[in-house]
Design a protein around this motif. Structure first.
Motif, mmCIF file in Angstrom:
data_model
loop_
_atom_site.group_PDB
_atom_site.id
_atom_site.type_symbol
_atom_site.label_atom_id
_atom_site.label_comp_id
_atom_site.label_asym_id
_atom_site.label_seq_id
_atom_site.Cartn_x
_atom_site.Cartn_y
_atom_site.Cartn_z
ATOM 1 N N TYR A 191 0.905 -1.130 0.089
ATOM 2 C CA TYR A 191 0.138 0.150 0.062
ATOM 3 C C TYR A 191 0.871 1.111 0.012
ATOM 4 N N VAL A 192 0.398 2.201 -0.659
ATOM 5 C CA VAL A 192 0.906 3.601 -0.749
ATOM 6 C C VAL A 192 0.245 4.720 -0.438
ATOM 7 N N ALA A 193 0.869 5.420 0.464
ATOM 8 C CA ALA A 193 -0.351 6.840 0.897
ATOM 9 C C ALA A 193 -0.550 7.570 -0.583
ATOM 10 N N PRO A 194 -1.922 7.942 -0.680
ATOM 11 C CA PRO A 194 -2.324 8.486 -1.944
ATOM 12 C C PRO A 194 -1.636 9.740 -2.387
ATOM 13 N N GLU A 195 -1.377 10.465 -1.320
ATOM 14 C CA GLU A 195 -0.369 11.659 -1.942
ATOM 15 C C GLU A 195 1.034 11.374 -2.515
ATOM 16 N N VAL A 196 1.473 10.243 -2.308
ATOM 17 C CA VAL A 196 2.905 10.024 -2.866
ATOM 18 C C VAL A 196 2.785 8.777 -3.910
ATOM 19 N N ALA A 197 1.669 8.562 -4.546
ATOM 20 C CA ALA A 197 1.262 7.317 -5.425
ATOM 21 C C ALA A 197 2.061 7.935 -6.667
ATOM 22 N N ARG A 198 2.425 6.964 -7.366
ATOM 23 C CA ARG A 198 3.478 7.010 -8.708
ATOM 24 C C ARG A 198 4.730 7.941 -8.378
ATOM 25 N N CYS A 199 5.357 7.673 -6.980
ATOM 26 C CA CYS A 199 6.490 8.419 -6.799
ATOM 27 C C CYS A 199 7.528 7.295 -6.622
ATOM 28 N N GLY A 200 7.550 6.010 -6.592
ATOM 29 C CA GLY A 200 8.475 5.200 -6.510
ATOM 30 C C GLY A 200 8.412 4.160 -5.048
ATOM 31 N N VAL A 201 7.407 4.618 -4.220
ATOM 32 C CA VAL A 201 7.249 4.144 -3.027
ATOM 33 C C VAL A 201 7.170 2.449 -3.277
ATOM 34 N N GLY A 202 6.166 2.147 -4.033
ATOM 35 C CA GLY A 202 5.428 0.959 -3.990
ATOM 36 C C GLY A 202 6.568 0.089 -4.897
ATOM 37 N N SER A 203 7.171 0.804 -5.781
ATOM 38 C CA SER A 203 8.543 0.003 -6.448
ATOM 39 C C SER A 203 9.394 -0.438 -5.544
ATOM 40 N N ALA A 204 9.685 0.374 -4.333
ATOM 41 C CA ALA A 204 10.860 0.253 -3.581
ATOM 42 C C ALA A 204 10.526 -0.743 -2.491
ATOM 43 N N LEU A 205 9.297 -1.041 -2.185
ATOM 44 C CA LEU A 205 8.670 -1.966 -1.257
ATOM 45 C C LEU A 205 8.848 -3.073 -2.136
ATOM 46 N N MET A 206 8.290 -3.048 -3.312
ATOM 47 C CA MET A 206 8.403 -4.315 -4.111
ATOM 48 C C MET A 206 9.715 -4.846 -4.119
ATOM 49 N N ARG A 207 10.933 -4.204 -4.521
ATOM 50 C CA ARG A 207 12.362 -4.631 -4.558
ATOM 51 C C ARG A 207 12.601 -5.182 -3.177
ATOM 52 N N GLN A 208 12.232 -4.624 -2.186
ATOM 53 C CA GLN A 208 12.675 -5.025 -0.702
ATOM 54 C C GLN A 208 12.074 -6.421 -0.662
ATOM 55 N N ALA A 209 10.865 -6.450 -1.002
ATOM 56 C CA ALA A 209 10.271 -7.909 -0.764
ATOM 57 C C ALA A 209 10.781 -8.943 -1.640
ATOM 58 N N GLU A 210 10.977 -8.667 -2.901
ATOM 59 C CA GLU A 210 11.749 -9.656 -3.871
ATOM 60 C C GLU A 210 12.952 -9.852 -3.378
ATOM 61 N N SER A 211 13.994 -9.033 -2.805
ATOM 62 C CA SER A 211 15.066 -9.504 -2.321
ATOM 63 C C SER A 211 15.143 -10.144 -1.116
ATOM 64 N N ALA A 212 14.188 -10.116 -0.265
ATOM 65 C CA ALA A 212 13.880 -10.889 0.828
ATOM 66 C C ALA A 212 13.514 -12.093 0.378
ATOM 67 N N ILE A 213 12.653 -12.411 -0.582
ATOM 68 C CA ILE A 213 12.293 -13.688 -0.933
ATOM 69 C C ILE A 213 13.261 -14.654 -1.527
ATOM 70 N N VAL A 214 14.049 -13.843 -2.248
ATOM 71 C CA VAL A 214 15.307 -14.564 -2.854
ATOM 72 C C VAL A 214 16.302 -15.066 -1.755
ATOM 73 N N ASN A 215 16.581 -14.096 -0.782
ATOM 74 C CA ASN A 215 17.309 -14.520 0.181
ATOM 75 C C ASN A 215 16.834 -15.483 1.315
ATOM 76 N N ALA A 216 15.575 -15.772 1.370
ATOM 77 C CA ALA A 216 15.093 -16.725 1.979
ATOM 78 C C ALA A 216 14.856 -18.320 1.093
ATOM 79 N N GLY A 217 15.363 -17.955 0.008
ATOM 80 C CA GLY A 217 15.601 -19.469 -0.782
ATOM 81 C C GLY A 217 14.664 -19.525 -1.719
ATOM 82 N N PHE A 218 13.552 -18.688 -1.956
ATOM 83 C CA PHE A 218 12.657 -19.043 -2.804
ATOM 84 C C PHE A 218 12.711 -18.545 -4.449
ATOM 85 N N ALA A 219 12.322 -19.517 -5.194
ATOM 86 C CA ALA A 219 12.972 -19.138 -6.630
ATOM 87 C C ALA A 219 11.880 -18.669 -7.300
ATOM 88 N N ARG A 220 10.566 -18.528 -6.624
ATOM 89 C CA ARG A 220 9.351 -18.002 -7.434
ATOM 90 C C ARG A 220 8.517 -17.190 -6.246
#
Length: 138
Positions: free
Chosen positions: A105-134
């Motif tokens: 989720y992103v605060a409406p006033e910062v939508a489309r400013c890269g916050v959601g993308s940054a959170l997604m990158r964080q999640a993806e990195s943690a998923i890979v570090n936990a050993g998941f391939a998908r």
């Protein structure tokens, strides 16, 4: 915004602020796509915050200038949606299962400013570090 954006693990003390941000995001941004009555029904019947993700240390908050502007994370549990998720749900097997990307989720006033993308990158990195391939977006 990205240079001053700070992403950290969510804490239980963040729960009220996270829930307010999720509700605001859904009402103001989600209503454009799903309609206000559908969003209000979702909030009333399902809700947003899954504290099990905080307890599992797989949920993050994004802060800008000390202000909460986003949240999101992932799960290594078999239950994919609240309120069914809990720390007692079975763990997924990274060799055969996909992790679940959850509740970004992103605060409406910062939508489309890269916050959601940054959170997604964080999640993806943690998923890979936990050993998941998908991963699967819920």
């Amino acid at each position: 915004m990205n240079s001053d954006l700070r992403i950290r693990l969510a804490r239980m003390a963040d729960a009220d602020r996270i829930e307010r941000l999720q509700e605001q995001s859904l009402l103001r941004l989600g209503s454009r796509y799903y309609g206000r009555s559908a969003v209000e029904s979702f909030l009333r019947l399902v809700g947003t915050l899954d504290i099990g993700l905080i307890q599992d240390r797989t949920y993050y908050v994004a802060e800008f200038g000390g202000r909460l502007v986003g949240c999101g994370g992932w799960s290594f549990r078999a239950a994919a949606m609240p309120p069914s998720h809990s720390v007692t749900a079975p763990r997924l097997d990274p060799r055969r299962d996909a992790a679940f990307v959850r509740a970004i989720y992103v605060a409406p006033e910062v939508a489309r400013c890269g916050v959601g993308s940054a959170l997604m990158r964080q999640a993806e990195s943690a998923i890979v570090n936990a050993g998941f391939a998908r991963a699967q977006l819920v």
